[in-house]
Design a protein around this motif. Sequence first.
Motif, mmCIF file in Angstrom:
data_model
loop_
_atom_site.group_PDB
_atom_site.id
_atom_site.type_symbol
_atom_site.label_atom_id
_atom_site.label_comp_id
_atom_site.label_asym_id
_atom_site.label_seq_id
_atom_site.Cartn_x
_atom_site.Cartn_y
_atom_site.Cartn_z
ATOM 1 N N VAL A 1 0.843 -1.204 0.000
ATOM 2 C CA VAL A 1 0.000 0.000 0.000
ATOM 3 C C VAL A 1 0.879 1.256 0.000
ATOM 4 O O VAL A 1 0.608 2.218 -0.723
ATOM 5 N N CYS A 2 1.934 1.218 0.797
ATOM 6 C CA CYS A 2 2.811 2.392 0.919
ATOM 7 C C CYS A 2 3.483 2.735 -0.402
ATOM 8 O O CYS A 2 3.836 3.885 -0.645
ATOM 9 N N ILE B 1 2.105 1.654 -3.527
ATOM 10 C CA ILE B 1 1.083 1.811 -4.570
ATOM 11 C C ILE B 1 0.381 3.168 -4.464
ATOM 12 O O ILE B 1 0.023 3.772 -5.472
ATOM 13 N N LEU B 2 0.231 3.640 -3.234
ATOM 14 C CA LEU B 2 -0.491 4.898 -2.996
ATOM 15 C C LEU B 2 0.055 6.081 -3.814
ATOM 16 O O LEU B 2 -0.722 6.756 -4.509
ATOM 17 N N ILE C 1 -1.051 5.739 -7.418
ATOM 18 C CA ILE C 1 -2.464 6.067 -7.668
ATOM 19 C C ILE C 1 -2.657 7.590 -7.640
ATOM 20 O O ILE C 1 -3.368 8.153 -8.474
ATOM 21 N N GLN C 2 -2.001 8.245 -6.691
ATOM 22 C CA GLN C 2 -2.120 9.702 -6.600
ATOM 23 C C GLN C 2 -1.590 10.372 -7.868
ATOM 24 O O GLN C 2 -2.173 11.324 -8.371
ATOM 25 N N MET D 1 -4.100 9.944 -10.581
ATOM 26 C CA MET D 1 -5.234 10.859 -10.411
ATOM 27 C C MET D 1 -4.872 12.258 -10.905
ATOM 28 O O MET D 1 -5.673 12.908 -11.574
ATOM 29 N N LEU E 1 -13.048 9.378 -11.390
ATOM 30 C CA LEU E 1 -12.865 8.113 -10.672
ATOM 31 C C LEU E 1 -12.923 6.874 -11.577
ATOM 32 O O LEU E 1 -12.184 5.925 -11.345
ATOM 33 N N ILE F 1 -9.985 4.234 -11.441
ATOM 34 C CA ILE F 1 -10.194 2.903 -10.849
ATOM 35 C C ILE F 1 -9.880 1.800 -11.857
ATOM 36 O O ILE F 1 -9.227 0.803 -11.523
ATOM 37 N N THR G 1 -6.185 1.584 -12.076
ATOM 38 C CA THR G 1 -5.623 0.990 -10.852
ATOM 39 C C THR G 1 -5.816 -0.525 -10.850
ATOM 40 O O THR G 1 -4.888 -1.280 -10.539
ATOM 41 N N PHE G 2 -7.015 -0.986 -11.211
ATOM 42 C CA PHE G 2 -7.279 -2.436 -11.235
ATOM 43 C C PHE G 2 -6.486 -3.131 -12.343
ATOM 44 O O PHE G 2 -6.043 -4.262 -12.170
#
Lengths: 204, 263
Positions: free
Chosen positions: B156-157, B159-160, B163-164, B167, B196, B200, B203-204
Amino acid sequence: MKENGIENKGNRFSMWKLHLSVATVTLIPAAVGINYVAKAFAEGLKLPLWLGSLGTYLASMLAGPTAGAISGFINNIIYGLTLSPVSTVYSITSIAIGIVVGVLFNRGWFTNAKRVFVSAILIALTSAIISTPLNVIFWGGQTGIPWGDALFAGMIGNHINIWIASFTDEFVLDILDKVVVAYIAFFIYRQLPQRMINYFKDNQ
Amino acid sequence: MEIRDNSIQRIAQMHWYNFVDPVTKLLLALFLTMLSFDFTNLYFEAGLVLFSLMLLLLSRLSSATINAVSFCLFLIATMVLIQGLFYSGNIHPLFSVMRITFYREGFLYALTMSARILIIIFAIGFFMSTTTVSENAKYLESIGMPYKLVYLLMSVCYILPQIQQNMKKIQFAERARGINPQKTVTQKVRSILPILIPLIIKTFDQSINRSITLQLRGFDSPSRTLATPKYRYFQTKLSHYLLTLVTILLIGWKLWQIISKFL
């Protein structure tokens, strides 16, 4: 079951699998990231919503309640470690949201707009019931959202029981957030490519 | 004292907090939190706040902890205000402003709650500012946590930020297409989906690619090599057992305090 473009292939026996496949292991961090970004996005737009459970909803819909519950749990742990440590305890609420969404989706309660509304109310109720004791323990009953807290202060000022005041404060905020998130998740799920849905379902 | 990290060929300076393992730091945070819940004396709470603050100041004060404190200060202020005015146990007035009376009992109750929140922030801040993602991952795996769970927590640390970044790119593309900043709440809600949905799906898609890569690299293989922790920690088992035992006792005592009210 197929209705209005949403197909639920899962069944009540397979949805509780605790074994994490590699596909689920990579889906969960993505769901946590979506939660985090959606929340930041809502805050950026100054919306009266959190949207912080969108990824949890999608993980539950794609890979079942276990994946949704783990996404919700890790989301609060990461959020607690990076921004607000007290958020960590609300991981219990997120786990419950993941489970309820997964079960409702699996039972066909995300197949049309009317059913999504009923599901959202059930999810909001679950969230409020679990969050209220945590709000009372950690924040004296408040939620931290100014207009919800104004309602809470008004009720406490009129000598209404702290548990009822805190539950009302939480439920009023939750119902709006969970209904909007449920519809966004429902709409996004319908837009996902079928190969993507199949990949996560087949690799559970 | 210094330690040589062979993986990156550099010499890292050792500090006292490098001898304390990540799990002990987390258990210490839990222990301090439970202490603050069991002993409601305000002086004791103040002492715990000072202790956890000292712990933080003697290690490293990160910007994340300062952000967490500022994030909670507004909530603490509203809590003091609401409880001071409306707390159910309010009896003795503390002061009055324009006919509005602020009560002592509510004020003290809010102060106790605020102290607990500050203790949690400082104790977690100590853990966050003195450990790194890779250190936590290696240590958790070495003490027997399933590697899939370790991967979940740590990825998560990484990937975050990805993702940001995605976006920002999508928002920039939307603006380039002439989508103006939204003013009303309805306009804002409508503007969520065009950003979104592509975010999304992307991301997927990246998750599927990551999953295939992990499978190809034998992520599920039973003969995986365990990562070696970077530091040698001081008395890990003893501190784990001791802190766990004391925390369980404190939880039990708190539960007994609650149950005994109904007996």
